[in-house]
Structure formats: C-alpha cells, structure tokens
Motif scaffolding. Structure first.
Motif, PDB file in Angstrom:
ATOM      1  N   ALA A   1       0.834  -1.204   0.000  1.00  0.00           N
ATOM      2  CA  ALA A   1       0.000   0.000   0.000  1.00  0.00           C
ATOM      3  C   ALA A   1       0.868   1.253   0.000  1.00  0.00           C
ATOM      4  O   ALA A   1       0.569   2.231  -0.707  1.00  0.00           O
ATOM      5  CB  ALA A   1      -0.922  -0.012   1.222  1.00  0.00           C
ATOM      6  N   PHE A   2       1.942   1.245   0.777  1.00  0.00           N
ATOM      7  CA  PHE A   2       2.866   2.384   0.805  1.00  0.00           C
ATOM      8  C   PHE A   2       3.463   2.607  -0.581  1.00  0.00           C
ATOM      9  O   PHE A   2       3.521   3.736  -1.075  1.00  0.00           O
ATOM     10  CB  PHE A   2       3.967   2.123   1.836  1.00  0.00           C
ATOM     11  N   ASN A   3       3.894   1.518  -1.223  1.00  0.00           N
ATOM     12  CA  ASN A   3       4.513   1.633  -2.548  1.00  0.00           C
ATOM     13  C   ASN A   3       3.533   2.181  -3.583  1.00  0.00           C
ATOM     14  O   ASN A   3       3.896   3.011  -4.423  1.00  0.00           O
ATOM     15  CB  ASN A   3       5.051   0.281  -2.995  1.00  0.00           C
ATOM     16  N   GLN A   4       2.303   1.699  -3.536  1.00  0.00           N
ATOM     17  CA  GLN A   4       1.307   2.187  -4.487  1.00  0.00           C
ATOM     18  C   GLN A   4       1.053   3.683  -4.309  1.00  0.00           C
ATOM     19  O   GLN A   4       0.967   4.430  -5.288  1.00  0.00           O
ATOM     20  CB  GLN A   4       0.008   1.396  -4.322  1.00  0.00           C
ATOM     21  N   ALA A   5       0.939   4.117  -3.050  1.00  0.00           N
ATOM     22  CA  ALA A   5       0.712   5.534  -2.786  1.00  0.00           C
ATOM     23  C   ALA A   5       1.913   6.372  -3.225  1.00  0.00           C
ATOM     24  O   ALA A   5       1.758   7.447  -3.814  1.00  0.00           O
ATOM     25  CB  ALA A   5       0.424   5.750  -1.303  1.00  0.00           C
ATOM     26  N   LEU A   6       3.114   5.880  -2.954  1.00  0.00           N
ATOM     27  CA  LEU A   6       4.328   6.605  -3.339  1.00  0.00           C
ATOM     28  C   LEU A   6       4.433   6.719  -4.857  1.00  0.00           C
ATOM     29  O   LEU A   6       4.749   7.798  -5.392  1.00  0.00           O
ATOM     30  CB  LEU A   6       5.556   5.899  -2.767  1.00  0.00           C
ATOM     31  N   ARG A   7       4.147   5.626  -5.577  1.00  0.00           N
ATOM     32  CA  ARG A   7       4.198   5.671  -7.040  1.00  0.00           C
ATOM     33  C   ARG A   7       3.188   6.674  -7.592  1.00  0.00           C
ATOM     34  O   ARG A   7       3.493   7.431  -8.532  1.00  0.00           O
ATOM     35  CB  ARG A   7       3.927   4.277  -7.613  1.00  0.00           C
ATOM     36  N   ARG A   8       2.001   6.684  -7.014  1.00  0.00           N
ATOM     37  CA  ARG A   8       0.967   7.599  -7.488  1.00  0.00           C
ATOM     38  C   ARG A   8       1.367   9.056  -7.254  1.00  0.00           C
ATOM     39  O   ARG A   8       1.230   9.904  -8.145  1.00  0.00           O
ATOM     40  CB  ARG A   8      -0.351   7.295  -6.775  1.00  0.00           C
ATOM     41  N   LEU A   9       1.907   9.352  -6.084  1.00  0.00           N
ATOM     42  CA  LEU A   9       2.310  10.725  -5.774  1.00  0.00           C
ATOM     43  C   LEU A   9       3.480  11.167  -6.647  1.00  0.00           C
ATOM     44  O   LEU A   9       3.575  12.341  -7.024  1.00  0.00           O
ATOM     45  CB  LEU A   9       2.673  10.835  -4.294  1.00  0.00           C
ATOM     46  N   ARG A  10       4.389  10.253  -6.964  1.00  0.00           N
ATOM     47  CA  ARG A  10       5.492  10.605  -7.851  1.00  0.00           C
ATOM     48  C   ARG A  10       4.972  10.873  -9.268  1.00  0.00           C
ATOM     49  O   ARG A  10       5.387  11.833  -9.927  1.00  0.00           O
ATOM     50  CB  ARG A  10       6.532   9.488  -7.878  1.00  0.00           C
TER      51      ARG A  10
END
Length: 256
Positions: A226-235
């Motif tokens: 979940a952290f990775n998905q959110a980070l990818r989206r924000l980037r």
C-alpha cells in the motif's frame, strides 16, 4: 407505518452517532538522529519525515517516530517491536528480516571542499591520505563504506553537519563527503559559508533511501504494498517532486 419507520431510522442514527469513531491506524517507525534529514530537534522532524508522512496521508495513517541509535533501531524493528525503520539502504542481510519500500529519496553523494582547495575530482582514490567528515550514524554508498572498513580512507564522525564544515574551515579535514542537501545545510551553518566552501562538480554516487518493514509484524506485506502504491501515485502526479523542492535545503550560491 411511515411514521414508525422514520422513528426507527432516527433511533438507529442516534445509536450510530454514539458509537466511537474508528481510530486511524498508527505506524510505529524507528529512526535515528541524522540532521537535517531526520531529527527530533525540528518541529517537522526533517525532510525524510515530511516525505514519509505525505505518503502515509494518502493511506489515512499516522506515524509515531521513535529516535534510537541506528543499530538499535534496525535490530528492534527486525525483532518486530516497530512497524518499520528508516532511512536505510538495502543490503541482503537486512532484506532477510525487513521488507524494503520503493525509494523514498535518492541521495546525491557529493564532496565539499574549501574554496581555495584545487581538488577537481577523481573519486575515492583521489581522497586517499586525507581525512573526511560526516555525521555520526550516516551511511553513504557501498564503495565508500568498504574503503572506510579497509582503512585506506578515514572519516571523522560528528553529531551535526555544521561541525564538519567548521573542521573543514580550520583545515582539520580536507573533505566533507555527504548528501548534497545535507552539505548545503552544513555550509549555511557557518558564517559566510558560500564564500568559504564549494561543492565539487563530481557526484560520487546516487544512493537510494528506503523505509523498511519488519517481517515479524502481521500485515506488513500489505502495508508495504500500500505504501509503494501511494508513493508511485504521488510521484507520477508530481506531488513528491514539488514537496522535495519545498522542504529540502537548497544550495543557491554554493555550487562550483
């Protein structure tokens, strides 16, 4: 009939209103004093903490930071006492016990010297025989760590980066080797730092930094994803780039 149904609905609404609101999840995060990137001495805890909290905001998750000596932060997270630990670099040994996130930041490892120093680059070999400086607990990139372990490079360790630049001004060390933004912070801590120091043109390495989740904590595989998905989206949306520009120490006037 309609009146009774309406009364029943109102009664149910009243009962729901009396129930406690579901609490936000809080991640217990172990970290260490590595100012200015992460520190208990600033209200926002430094730019690494700002970046991590922005990602957690997307997940509706709070963070509680626990400042520990670096080795203890890692070991206790491995043991499952904390949800995750940061900022870390990846190693095979760590990944046996910890799940790495995608990089939360990439550190540009740079060399800072006095303005009157003619050093023009050449990598680690060109620093042989001259003392380096960085803050306590900071780890940079594998080749530099190997050179320090082998003893053919020596590094002074100090509590805060400004002390490195004061030592550099006095000639007690020749090089400050640290992240670019940390170096800018250190120069700014010395009066008239822009006139006294410069950042060499050579970039030694680009070192990714990770949040790493304990494999002993139930649900951490899902938390990491979940952290990775959110980070990818924000980037992808440019949010992280904009935030980095806002919170990172800037080097205007300090470049070569």
């Amino acid at each position: 009939m309609r009146r009774r149904a309406w009364a029943a609905l109102l009664g149910l609404s009243g009962l729901l209103a009396q129930l406690p609101a579901q609490a936000r999840e809080t991640w217990q995060l172990a970290t260490a004093e590595l100012p200015p990137a992460i520190t208990a001495k600033q209200a926002d805890n430094g730019y690494y903490a700002v970046l991590v909290r922005r990602v957690l905001q997307e997940l509706d998750v709070d963070a509680q930071l626990h400042f520990l000596p670096p080795d203890r932060a890692i070991q206790q997270t491995m043991a499952g006492r904390y949800t995750a630990v940061f900022p870390l670099s990846r190693t095979p040994e760590r990944e046996r016990e910890l799940i790495p996130s995608e990089p939360i930041f990439h550190v540009k490892v740079r060399v800072f010297v006095r303005r009157d120093d003619p050093w023009s680059g050449g990598g680690l070999e060109a620093m042989r025989g001259h003392p380096l400086c960085n803050i306590q607990g900071a780890r940079l990139y594998p080749e530099l760590e190997a050179a320090l372990a082998a003893g053919w490079l020596q590094m002074q360790r100090v509590p805060e980066i400004g002390a490195c630049f004061r030592m550099l001004a006095l000639g007690r060390v020749r090089f400050v080797v640290t992240g670019e933004n940390t170096g800018f912070e250190g120069m700014a801590a010395v009066p008239d730092g822009a006139r006294k120091f410069r950042m060499a043109a050579e970039q030694l390495a680009l070192q990714p930094v990770f949040l790493m989740f304990s494999r002993q904590v139930k649900g951490n595989v899902q938390r990491a994803e979940a952290f990775n998905q959110a980070l990818r989206r924000l980037r992808a949306e440019g949010v992280m780039h904009k935030l980095e520009h806002q919170v990172l120490p800037q080097g205007s006037g300090y470049r070569p």
